[in-house]
Design a protein around this motif. Sequence first.
Motif, PDB file in Angstrom:
ATOM      1  N   GLU A   1       0.811  -1.219   0.000  1.00 51.18           N
ATOM      2  CA  GLU A   1       0.000   0.000   0.000  1.00 51.18           C
ATOM      3  C   GLU A   1       0.844   1.268   0.000  1.00 51.18           C
ATOM      4  O   GLU A   1       0.385   2.303  -0.483  1.00 51.18           O
ATOM      5  CB  GLU A   1      -0.925   0.015   1.225  1.00 51.18           C
ATOM      6  N   VAL A   2       2.053   1.203   0.565  1.00 57.63           N
ATOM      7  CA  VAL A   2       2.901   2.389   0.717  1.00 57.63           C
ATOM      8  C   VAL A   2       4.255   2.105   0.087  1.00 57.63           C
ATOM      9  O   VAL A   2       4.896   1.090   0.398  1.00 57.63           O
ATOM     10  CB  VAL A   2       3.079   2.755   2.207  1.00 57.63           C
TER      11      VAL A   2
ATOM     12  N   THR B   1      -1.789   3.053  -1.989  1.00 61.46           N
ATOM     13  CA  THR B   1      -2.596   4.159  -1.495  1.00 61.46           C
ATOM     14  C   THR B   1      -1.754   5.405  -1.224  1.00 61.46           C
ATOM     15  O   THR B   1      -2.245   6.519  -1.323  1.00 61.46           O
ATOM     16  CB  THR B   1      -3.335   3.774  -0.200  1.00 61.46           C
ATOM     17  N   ARG B   2      -0.480   5.220  -0.862  1.00 60.83           N
ATOM     18  CA  ARG B   2       0.425   6.337  -0.590  1.00 60.83           C
ATOM     19  C   ARG B   2       1.739   6.075  -1.316  1.00 60.83           C
ATOM     20  O   ARG B   2       2.326   5.009  -1.175  1.00 60.83           O
ATOM     21  CB  ARG B   2       0.654   6.486   0.918  1.00 60.83           C
TER      22      ARG B   2
ATOM     23  N   PRO C   1      -6.444   2.910  -9.115  1.00 59.22           N
ATOM     24  CA  PRO C   1      -7.521   3.752  -8.596  1.00 59.22           C
ATOM     25  C   PRO C   1      -7.475   3.950  -7.086  1.00 59.22           C
ATOM     26  O   PRO C   1      -8.171   4.820  -6.554  1.00 59.22           O
ATOM     27  CB  PRO C   1      -8.790   2.979  -9.001  1.00 59.22           C
ATOM     28  N   THR C   2      -6.657   3.162  -6.384  1.00 62.56           N
ATOM     29  CA  THR C   2      -6.636   3.223  -4.920  1.00 62.56           C
ATOM     30  C   THR C   2      -5.778   4.350  -4.372  1.00 62.56           C
ATOM     31  O   THR C   2      -5.809   4.624  -3.168  1.00 62.56           O
ATOM     32  CB  THR C   2      -6.113   1.894  -4.356  1.00 62.56           C
ATOM     33  N   LEU C   3      -4.988   5.017  -5.205  1.00 63.26           N
ATOM     34  CA  LEU C   3      -4.028   6.002  -4.734  1.00 63.26           C
ATOM     35  C   LEU C   3      -4.723   7.189  -4.074  1.00 63.26           C
ATOM     36  O   LEU C   3      -5.660   7.765  -4.634  1.00 63.26           O
ATOM     37  CB  LEU C   3      -3.167   6.495  -5.902  1.00 63.26           C
ATOM     38  N   ARG C   4      -4.237   7.563  -2.883  1.00 60.43           N
ATOM     39  CA  ARG C   4      -4.812   8.682  -2.129  1.00 60.43           C
ATOM     40  C   ARG C   4      -3.805   9.795  -1.873  1.00 60.43           C
ATOM     41  O   ARG C   4      -4.198  10.951  -1.722  1.00 60.43           O
ATOM     42  CB  ARG C   4      -5.367   8.182  -0.791  1.00 60.43           C
TER      43      ARG C   4
ATOM     44  N   PHE D   1      -7.512   7.830 -10.036  1.00 61.83           N
ATOM     45  CA  PHE D   1      -7.479   8.093  -8.604  1.00 61.83           C
ATOM     46  C   PHE D   1      -7.847   9.533  -8.246  1.00 61.83           C
ATOM     47  O   PHE D   1      -7.932   9.875  -7.066  1.00 61.83           O
ATOM     48  CB  PHE D   1      -6.084   7.790  -8.037  1.00 61.83           C
ATOM     49  N   ALA D   2      -8.051  10.390  -9.257  1.00 58.64           N
ATOM     50  CA  ALA D   2      -8.310  11.810  -9.014  1.00 58.64           C
ATOM     51  C   ALA D   2      -9.493  12.066  -8.071  1.00 58.64           C
ATOM     52  O   ALA D   2      -9.397  12.927  -7.194  1.00 58.64           O
ATOM     53  CB  ALA D   2      -8.514  12.546 -10.340  1.00 58.64           C
ATOM     54  N   PRO D   3     -10.625  11.357  -8.188  1.00 54.07           N
ATOM     55  CA  PRO D   3     -11.752  11.655  -7.283  1.00 54.07           C
ATOM     56  C   PRO D   3     -11.447  11.430  -5.811  1.00 54.07           C
ATOM     57  O   PRO D   3     -12.098  12.038  -4.947  1.00 54.07           O
ATOM     58  CB  PRO D   3     -12.847  10.687  -7.765  1.00 54.07           C
TER      59      PRO D   3
END
Length: 373
Positions: free
Chosen positions: A197-198, A215-216, A241-244, A268-270
């Motif tokens: 995830e990171v 995600t990060r 799509p999971t990137l925050r 991932f923009a939204p």
Amino acid sequence: MAELPVEILSMIASYLAPPDLLPLARTSRACQRAAESRLYESVVFRDASAAFFGCHTLTVRRAFRAPYVRRFILYQDPRRLHPRMSLAAVPPQFWTTLQAALRVMVNLDYMVFHDPDVAHAWILPTRPAIDEEDGEALFQLSEANVRLPWDAALVAFLADQRALRVLVLGSDADLRGSDSGDGPLCPLPPRALPALEVFSGPLLVVAELLGCPLTRLQIAIDQDTAALLPTVLAELARTVPTLRKLHIVGVPETVSLETLEIAARGVFAPGLRTLGVLQISFHDLPAVHRVLMKLPALEMIELDVSRWDPHPHETFQRMIALDLRIYCPTLRQAVFWLGNHRFLWWARDGEGRDWAFVHQPGRAPVHDNMWRS
């Protein structure tokens, strides 16, 4: 004392500080086991001599202490180290001893391993996933911070890490270690690192991680890889799509706006909440405003304004932050980098009218960890 149940002894040991565990270990054999399980839970080595004897201790007597180890750290600060204690001067026996110790740390969860030679990824245990000698499963890390070459040995090790959530690698210069060739990197097998995830590391490695549920993400850019950033980022924007949180270090001004626009078009923009570090000019602000309108969840943006002349003072920074908030109502934090000076602004009220800041000197974007929080 020796007649107490193992559970009670373990509870007693859990309340003691490391200096108190040593006397407890000398009390009796039962207390020794309870104390050693705490003493060896986190193993930290900062010089070659301690690392050699410590790893040897873990392997003797059928390696009964090795399963206690949950955190393993081998890191040296060259500024505070005597040359005789440097890992760069150890004989081959040192690395084979370290390899033997890693193979028996079956419960290892966290590892920091910085190799000054960037040449010893071969010591990492790889498949088969079951040790042939004693039938014990090799460790599955949740977090790894390594400075090792990206070679077949490291790739084989990572391919077997099904629980790894956090991976931190060295710079682009470390990728090939002593090999100065310019060929392609050793590829990860399909469906490797299913829990990652990171990630923080070089741009070229990011291209190998597009199938992971990131995600990060922190990407390190240098002069040799800057031209590849739009291509890799476009693929990232298409497949992850999971990137925050996206933190890019070393983005040249020539591609900063393009980087921002690609991020705003990504899948991932939204849900993107953090974006930086973008090196922009004052005249680029209108274009930044247009892109911010396409990021409905953005909460933090980082801008490098080191090349502005004159440098924006605190009052001007506040005006810019208020201006950015107009086009991105969800924005709650804005960071302005002036060289190694970090100015963090945050909205103290829900409407974004009252902003405060803190000045943090002596910082560097590559060492900033807010993107991980």
